[in-house]
Design a protein around this motif. Structure first.
Motif, mmCIF file in Angstrom:
data_model
loop_
_atom_site.group_PDB
_atom_site.id
_atom_site.type_symbol
_atom_site.label_atom_id
_atom_site.label_comp_id
_atom_site.label_asym_id
_atom_site.label_seq_id
_atom_site.Cartn_x
_atom_site.Cartn_y
_atom_site.Cartn_z
ATOM 1 N N GLY A 127 58.433 56.683 5.731
ATOM 2 C CA GLY A 127 57.639 56.663 6.961
ATOM 3 C C GLY A 127 57.499 58.067 7.527
ATOM 4 N N ILE A 169 56.468 59.626 13.889
ATOM 5 C CA ILE A 169 57.226 60.564 14.727
ATOM 6 C C ILE A 169 58.720 60.478 14.425
ATOM 7 N N THR A 170 59.222 59.282 14.127
ATOM 8 C CA THR A 170 60.651 59.127 13.871
ATOM 9 C C THR A 170 61.064 59.871 12.599
ATOM 10 N N ASP A 225 52.738 55.838 3.205
ATOM 11 C CA ASP A 225 51.542 55.333 2.536
ATOM 12 C C ASP A 225 50.283 55.429 3.383
ATOM 13 N N GLU A 226 50.445 55.574 4.694
ATOM 14 C CA GLU A 226 49.263 55.471 5.538
ATOM 15 C C GLU A 226 48.428 56.741 5.477
ATOM 16 N N ARG A 273 49.845 58.704 16.241
ATOM 17 C CA ARG A 273 49.340 57.351 16.434
ATOM 18 C C ARG A 273 48.825 57.141 17.857
ATOM 19 N N ALA A 306 56.710 52.648 -0.623
ATOM 20 C CA ALA A 306 58.005 52.302 -1.200
ATOM 21 C C ALA A 306 58.041 50.782 -1.320
ATOM 22 N N THR A 320 60.022 52.887 9.146
ATOM 23 C CA THR A 320 58.789 52.262 8.688
ATOM 24 C C THR A 320 57.896 51.757 9.814
ATOM 25 N N GLY A 321 58.332 51.944 11.067
ATOM 26 C CA GLY A 321 57.440 51.621 12.172
ATOM 27 C C GLY A 321 57.197 50.140 12.361
ATOM 28 N N TYR A 348 46.779 49.616 15.156
ATOM 29 C CA TYR A 348 48.046 50.290 14.950
ATOM 30 C C TYR A 348 47.892 51.569 14.133
ATOM 31 N N ASP A 405 60.644 52.525 15.661
ATOM 32 C CA ASP A 405 60.080 51.204 15.938
ATOM 33 C C ASP A 405 60.707 50.082 15.109
ATOM 34 N N LEU A 437 58.500 53.018 21.215
ATOM 35 C CA LEU A 437 57.798 54.091 21.907
ATOM 36 C C LEU A 437 57.840 55.364 21.083
ATOM 37 N N TRP A 438 56.876 56.202 21.341
ATOM 38 C CA TRP A 438 56.822 57.522 20.743
ATOM 39 C C TRP A 438 58.099 58.302 21.104
ATOM 40 N N ARG A 442 49.048 62.730 29.826
ATOM 41 C CA ARG A 442 50.410 62.374 30.226
ATOM 42 C C ARG A 442 50.973 63.307 31.295
HETATM 43 C C1 LIG Z 1 47.296 52.762 19.754
HETATM 44 C C2 LIG Z 1 48.718 53.068 20.100
HETATM 45 C C3 LIG Z 1 49.013 53.820 21.235
HETATM 46 C C4 LIG Z 1 50.324 54.128 21.553
HETATM 47 N N1 LIG Z 1 50.562 54.885 22.672
HETATM 48 C C5 LIG Z 1 51.833 55.192 22.979
HETATM 49 C C6 LIG Z 1 52.120 55.965 24.123
HETATM 50 O O1 LIG Z 1 51.213 56.370 24.836
HETATM 51 N N2 LIG Z 1 53.397 56.277 24.407
HETATM 52 C C7 LIG Z 1 54.412 55.850 23.620
HETATM 53 O O2 LIG Z 1 55.562 56.161 23.916
HETATM 54 N N3 LIG Z 1 54.181 55.099 22.524
HETATM 55 C C8 LIG Z 1 52.919 54.750 22.188
HETATM 56 N N4 LIG Z 1 52.680 53.992 21.075
HETATM 57 C C9 LIG Z 1 53.803 53.575 20.252
HETATM 58 C C10 LIG Z 1 54.196 54.669 19.276
HETATM 59 O O3 LIG Z 1 53.065 55.164 18.646
HETATM 60 C C11 LIG Z 1 55.173 54.155 18.255
HETATM 61 O O4 LIG Z 1 56.301 53.719 18.930
HETATM 62 C C12 LIG Z 1 55.595 55.232 17.281
HETATM 63 O O5 LIG Z 1 54.499 55.777 16.625
HETATM 64 C C13 LIG Z 1 56.578 54.704 16.274
HETATM 65 O O6 LIG Z 1 56.917 55.734 15.383
HETATM 66 P P1 LIG Z 1 57.676 55.456 14.034
HETATM 67 O O7 LIG Z 1 57.818 56.779 13.378
HETATM 68 O O8 LIG Z 1 58.923 54.702 14.319
HETATM 69 O O9 LIG Z 1 56.757 54.521 13.186
HETATM 70 P P2 LIG Z 1 55.257 54.701 12.665
HETATM 71 O O10 LIG Z 1 54.549 55.696 13.463
HETATM 72 O O11 LIG Z 1 54.696 53.357 12.573
HETATM 73 O O12 LIG Z 1 55.422 55.318 11.221
HETATM 74 C C14 LIG Z 1 55.832 54.540 10.150
HETATM 75 C C15 LIG Z 1 55.025 54.932 8.928
HETATM 76 O O13 LIG Z 1 55.675 54.436 7.786
HETATM 77 C C16 LIG Z 1 54.749 53.896 6.910
HETATM 78 N N5 LIG Z 1 55.423 52.901 6.082
HETATM 79 C C17 LIG Z 1 55.926 51.722 6.468
HETATM 80 N N6 LIG Z 1 56.485 51.090 5.424
HETATM 81 C C18 LIG Z 1 56.325 51.892 4.360
HETATM 82 C C19 LIG Z 1 56.694 51.778 2.985
HETATM 83 N N7 LIG Z 1 57.331 50.740 2.520
HETATM 84 N N8 LIG Z 1 56.359 52.796 2.159
HETATM 85 C C20 LIG Z 1 55.727 53.892 2.617
HETATM 86 N N9 LIG Z 1 55.374 54.037 3.899
HETATM 87 C C21 LIG Z 1 55.670 53.049 4.768
HETATM 88 C C22 LIG Z 1 53.704 53.308 7.785
HETATM 89 O O14 LIG Z 1 52.483 53.196 7.125
HETATM 90 C C23 LIG Z 1 53.643 54.323 8.923
HETATM 91 O O15 LIG Z 1 52.710 55.305 8.649
HETATM 92 C C24 LIG Z 1 51.376 53.673 20.728
HETATM 93 C C25 LIG Z 1 51.083 52.936 19.594
HETATM 94 C C26 LIG Z 1 49.782 52.627 19.268
HETATM 95 C C27 LIG Z 1 49.499 51.835 18.033
#
Ligand SMILES: Cc1cc2nc3c(=O)[nH]c(=O)nc-3n(C[C@H](O)[C@H](O)[C@H](O)COP(=O)(O)OP(=O)(O)OC[C@H]3O[C@@H](n4cnc5c(N)ncnc54)[C@H](O)[C@@H]3O)c2cc1C
Ligand code: SF4
Lengths: 368, 448, 56
Positions: A7, A10-11, A33-34, A41, A77, A104-105, A125, A274, A291-292, B421
């Motif tokens: 993934g 941001i995490t 993969d995305e 996001r 993966a 993986t979000g 998403y 996430d 959250l981000w 923000r």
């Molecule tokens: C439209 C929108 C607006 C938002 N606005 C805000 C905001 O204003 N403030 C805020 O705090 N939060 C906001 N959020 C929430 C925030 O974006 C998420 O909490 C944050 O992006 C999560 O980050 P992450 O790294 O945990 O996961 P993700 O950003 O989801 O990243 C995970 C990545 O892993 C990939 N992945 C998953 N499984 C696999 C696999 N098996 N193999 C390869 N790749 C894989 C996914 O495709 C994805 O690209 C918003 C979300 C959305 C959708």
């Protein structure tokens, strides 16, 4: 040490950067993969509205990854073998890891409505959703948005900029009922009104109706009313993406279960962001933080543990921010939708209704 | 999940919402105005040309203001960026290239072939007589167009940014300085047989104000001339460092300067086009500081020649000629404004202006000014970087919770205005050290 | 809502359980609105004082 991160949200990216800082020699691989590169996001809406292009929402230029020796693998993966310390990729490749971070979000939630698989029904998403929305909202006259939360208002704003009439269905009696007190919700409602968005409170989606081509033609509300529309946006929240986790023996509930060091039940396998669900969340904190900001903090914390400096995840003073059309929102600490009886709430609002401030405090002694 | 690569991720280009009839009407007025202007340019009959010119100015002004009001003056105040990167005019589409060509062409005529502008120049004679007590010339034509552009598009900026008091006051300021200090006052000075002097331009931007020749010319004019020399020297060498210490370089670049004034008003629709990449930043450093060094060198050489006889020969003068052509005309005019629709509205300020370089050095090393970031609230959305006309990748700092202290920042405040923000704020607070960094992580390499 | 507040200041108030009077009195230090924006602190402080007066 070879750290593999699944993934590049941001995490995952924050964890990668932090490990690079703590252990300059570590080998770090990001599998995702995305998109080939990390993108924001949270900024998807601005691409649709034409404020930004896709390349503008990438937080780092493309040279960043190479110069910081962060290896990028663009693929899915598909399976995790914890005994062998190996991850199987859709490309046919197998990667071995010393440490594995699952970041993986989420995926958009769907409630199982009749008709939810029709053409023109979607969540928002990721990039595929954006492309789909771009395609399916062209030339349409009305869209319905389901959900009175942050994504709901973003979807309504996006439609508004394309001059597509929007109806928003909100289950609660006011906007974002689980978080906002009624006064603040009223200010958001004012924004909806000013932007000609038709908001139906205490209304849920019952069913989505299609035409003969399998495209959305109307929806039916919980009141039984049929609203013609050509597109339906689902903004009812997200749920952890467990597709990889479920290919292994990693323990899951709604999310991937982790302790306060963000470790899963498997050795050398961590989860953050996430997709993680805390077995014992701190007092007043939720087990799954979507959250981000929390993704960034969890990514940074888990990196320390991975680098041999075990660091429990501490949320710190809660904060969040958002923007509802033209109205900015910031919050610090706990400000629940309904003020508990042992707490006093001071609320001030400007006569124009364009800004307001609320401070909650304990009445005796009078402090925050 | 569907696999999307960065390179293949191109959205199916959305058809823009159709321009509605009212907007079309305002644009048609502007277009007719431009046509009338063309008519005036090719009409050898003075009376008729003048009439065409008045019609042109009326249509262009009325049309532009009506359009700006229609687009930005109505509805709720707030960030208005919709379709910015989708419209051809603001995303380097065909319209942008045509606009760029027309602007560039105009500058080429203005600098090297003013004879082709003769008809237009003559139409302004009555106005020039009234203001300056002399016939119009190409620079008067230029000044009139320039000021009009700042005022009309300033009106647009006032409507567009009316939710921000900072932007309102700042826009009024550049409009005021352009109209008063860079147009009316120099005209009136001529009227009273005084040297045409711009109190809002200083060395090293207006380099000849501190050249021996320039000084001599002014001093010839007696008391007022001496004051002008004094003013120029004080502003360049004393007031600039002091004001920059307290307010940053913005006191000049985005509040007073005429080039900045045009960029902030007429150039506002193009601000997002400035290149944010590290590569662009490297070009900036490679160009702007050598240009500052060059003009300082020329000034010194000329003074040495003046004071110690011309034992250095003609080096100073030839360098000066070269500078006037390459930097003064080609860079600041043709490229600086002509390329607005392609490279953004601050090409000159960023890559070429020696005054900006001088102010920038002061701002970076001896100033209280900075843009602070609010804790960890940044969501890396990129809106701040997008609107930065100086090509600063603002989010690199914001997402790390660091204050932005950059030589190039002109303090226009748009990043703060655009941030969804509330992360960014322009401050002149006394303490610069000890600014808290909330996000402890610092990526290892970011360039800059 | 519609106001920008400094995260560091607010967090500090919450962490140290600052008395509400102090917070209202020092609201200005938390203001993060851009320059020249209308300041609302006086109105807020007035309203707070009124509420307090009613309570007493
Ligand atoms: C439209 C929108 C607006 C938002 N606005 C805000 C905001 O204003 N403030 C805020 O705090 N939060 C906001 N959020 C929430 C925030 O974006 C998420 O909490 C944050 O992006 C999560 O980050 P992450 O790294 O945990 O996961 P993700 O950003 O989801 O990243 C995970 C990545 O892993 C990939 N992945 C998953 N499984 C696999 C696999 N098996 N193999 C390869 N790749 C894989 C996914 O495709 C994805 O690209 C918003 C979300 C959305 C959708
Ligand atoms: S500072 Fe604001 S505009 Fe810039 S990236 Fe962060 S949230 Fe977006």
């Amino acid at each position: 040490m070879h750290l593999v991160i699944i993934g590049n949200g941001i995490t995952g990216v924050t964890a990668a950067q932090t490990v690079r800082r703590l252990q300059p020699a570590a080998r770090i691989t990001l599998v995702s993969d995305e998109s080939e590169h990390h993108y924001s996001r949270t900024a998807l809406m601005y691409v649709y509205m034409g404020h930004l292009r896709y390349q503008d929402i990438k937080p780092y230029e493309d040279w960043f990854w190479k110069e910081n020796r962060l290896e990028l693998v663009h693929g899915t993966a598909t399976a995790l073998d914890a005994d062998q310390h190996q991850v199987q990729l859709s490309t046919g490749q197998t990667i071995s890891y010393d440490n594995l971070l699952l970041a993986t979000g989420s995926v958009s939630r769907r409630a199982g409505w009749p008709g939810q698989d029709l053409l023109g029904v979607q969540g928002l998403y990721g990039l595929p959703d954006l492309a789909q929305m771009e395609r399916d909202t062209q030339g349409i006259s009305r869209g319905v948005v389901v959900g009175g939360g942050l994504i709901g208002v973003e979807l309504a704003e996006m439609l508004h900029t394309r001059r597509i009439a929007a109806t928003v269905l909100v289950r609660d009696q006011h906007y974002w009922g689980s978080v906002l007190p009624p006064e603040e919700a009223e200010l958001v409602d004012k924004q909806f009104r000013q932007h000609d968005v038709d908001v139906r409170y205490r209304t849920e989606l019952r069913e989505i109706l299609g035409d003969t081509d399998g495209r959305v033609r109307a929806i039916v509300t919980s009141q039984g009313e049929e609203l013609p529309c050509q597109w339906v946006g689902l903004g009812i929240g997200v749920t952890p993406n467990l597709s990889l986790a479920q290919s292994s023996t990693v323990e899951t509930d709604r999310g991937i279960l982790v302790n306060e060091l963000l470790q899963t039940n498997l050795p050398d396998v961590y989860a953050a962001g996430d997709c993680a669900q805390h077995r014992q969340p701190g007092a007043g904190e939720v087990p799954i933080e979507q959250l981000w900001y929390t993704g960034r903090m969890q990514g940074e914390t888990v990196a320390h543990t991975i680098c041999g400096r075990p660091t429990p995840y501490r949320r710190g003073v809660w904060f969040n921010s958002a923007k509802f059309f033209n109205l900015e929102y910031q919050t610090y600490g706990q400000v629940p939708a309904r003020t508990p009886t042992d707490i006093e709430s001071f609320y001030w609002q400007h006569p124009t209704g364009n800004c307001a401030l609320r401070i909650n405090f304990a009445p005796t002694p009078m402090m925050l | 999940m569907e696999v999307t690569s960065d390179h293949s991720f191109a959205l199916a280009q959305a058809p823009l919402p159709v321009t509605d009839a009212k907007e079309k009407a305002t644009l048609a007025a502007v277009a007719l105005g431009l046509l009338a202007l063309l008519g005036a340019a090719f009409d050898d009959d003075g009376e008729r040309a003048r009439l065409s010119m008045y019609v042109a100015l009326g249509l262009i002004s009325g049309g532009t203001l009506a359009w700006a009001w229609y687009k930005f003056g109505q509805g709720e105040a707030g960030v208005k960026q919709n379709n910015l990167w989708l419209r051809a005019s603001t995303s380097r589409g065909a319209i942008a290239w045509v606009t760029g060509l027309v602007l560039t062409g105009f500058y080429v005529l203005l600098y090297w072939f003013p004879q082709y502008l003769e008809n237009l120049i003559r139409t302004l004679d009555p106005f020039s007589q009234a203001l300056r007590n002399r016939a119009a010339d190409q620079w008067f034509l230029y000044g009139t167009f320039y000021t009009l552009a700042v005022l009309l598009m300033g009106g647009r900026a006032l409507w567009k940014y009316r939710h921000s008091r900072y932007q309102l006051i700042r826009t009024l300021s550049v409009m005021f300085f352009q109209l008063g200090f860079a147009f009316l006052l120099p005209g009136l000075l001529l009227f009273f047989q005084q040297p045409e002097f711009y109190f809002s331009y200083f060395w090293p931007l207006k380099y000849d104000y501190l050249f021996p020749g320039g000084v001599a010319d002014l001093v010839k004019n007696g008391g007022l001339g001496v004051f002008m020399v004094f003013w120029g020297a004080i502003m360049s060498l004393v007031a600039t460092p002091i004001l920059t210490y307290f307010y940053g370089k913005r006191w000049y670049c985005s509040w007073v300067c005429g080039c900045g004034g045009l960029a902030e008003t007429a150039g506002d629709p193009y601000r997002h086009l400035s290149d944010k990449s590290r590569a662009a930043w490297r070009w900036e450093v490679r160009l702007v500081y050598p240009i500052l060094a060059l003009i300082v060198l020329i000034t010194v050489l000329l003074w040495v020649n003046q004071l110690y006889g011309s034992f250095l020969g003609e080096i100073g003068n030839s360098l000066n000629k070269f500078y006037g052509f390459a930097i003064g005309a080609v860079f600041s005019g043709v490229v600086g404004v002509g390329f607005y629709p392609i490279m953004g509205n601050r090409v000159w300020c960023r890559f070429g202006c020696p005054m900006a370089a001088y102010l920038g050095l002061l701002q970076k090393h001896f100033s209280r000014f900075r843009i602070t970031t609010n804790g960890g609230q940044c969501i890396s959305c990129g809106n701040c970087s997008n609107v930065c006309e100086m090509g600063i990748d603002v989010k690199q700092y914001a997402q790390r919770g660091e204050p932005i202290i950059r030589a190039s920042c002109v303090g226009c405040g748009m990043c703060s205005t655009a941030c969804p923000r509330g992360v960014l704020n322009l401050e002149n607070a006394p303490e610069r050290v000890g600014i808290k960094h909330r996000n402890s992580f610092t990526p290892i390499r970011c360039g800059y | 809502m519609g106001l920008r507040l400094r995260q560091a200041v607010c967090e500090n108030w919450i962490k140290t359980q600052t008395p509400i009077h102090t917070v209202i009195g020092r609201l200005k230090t938390a203001n993060f609105d851009p320059e020249f924006y209308r300041r609302h602190e006086p109105a807020i402080q007035r309203q707070f004082a009124e509420i307090l007066a009613v309570k007493r």
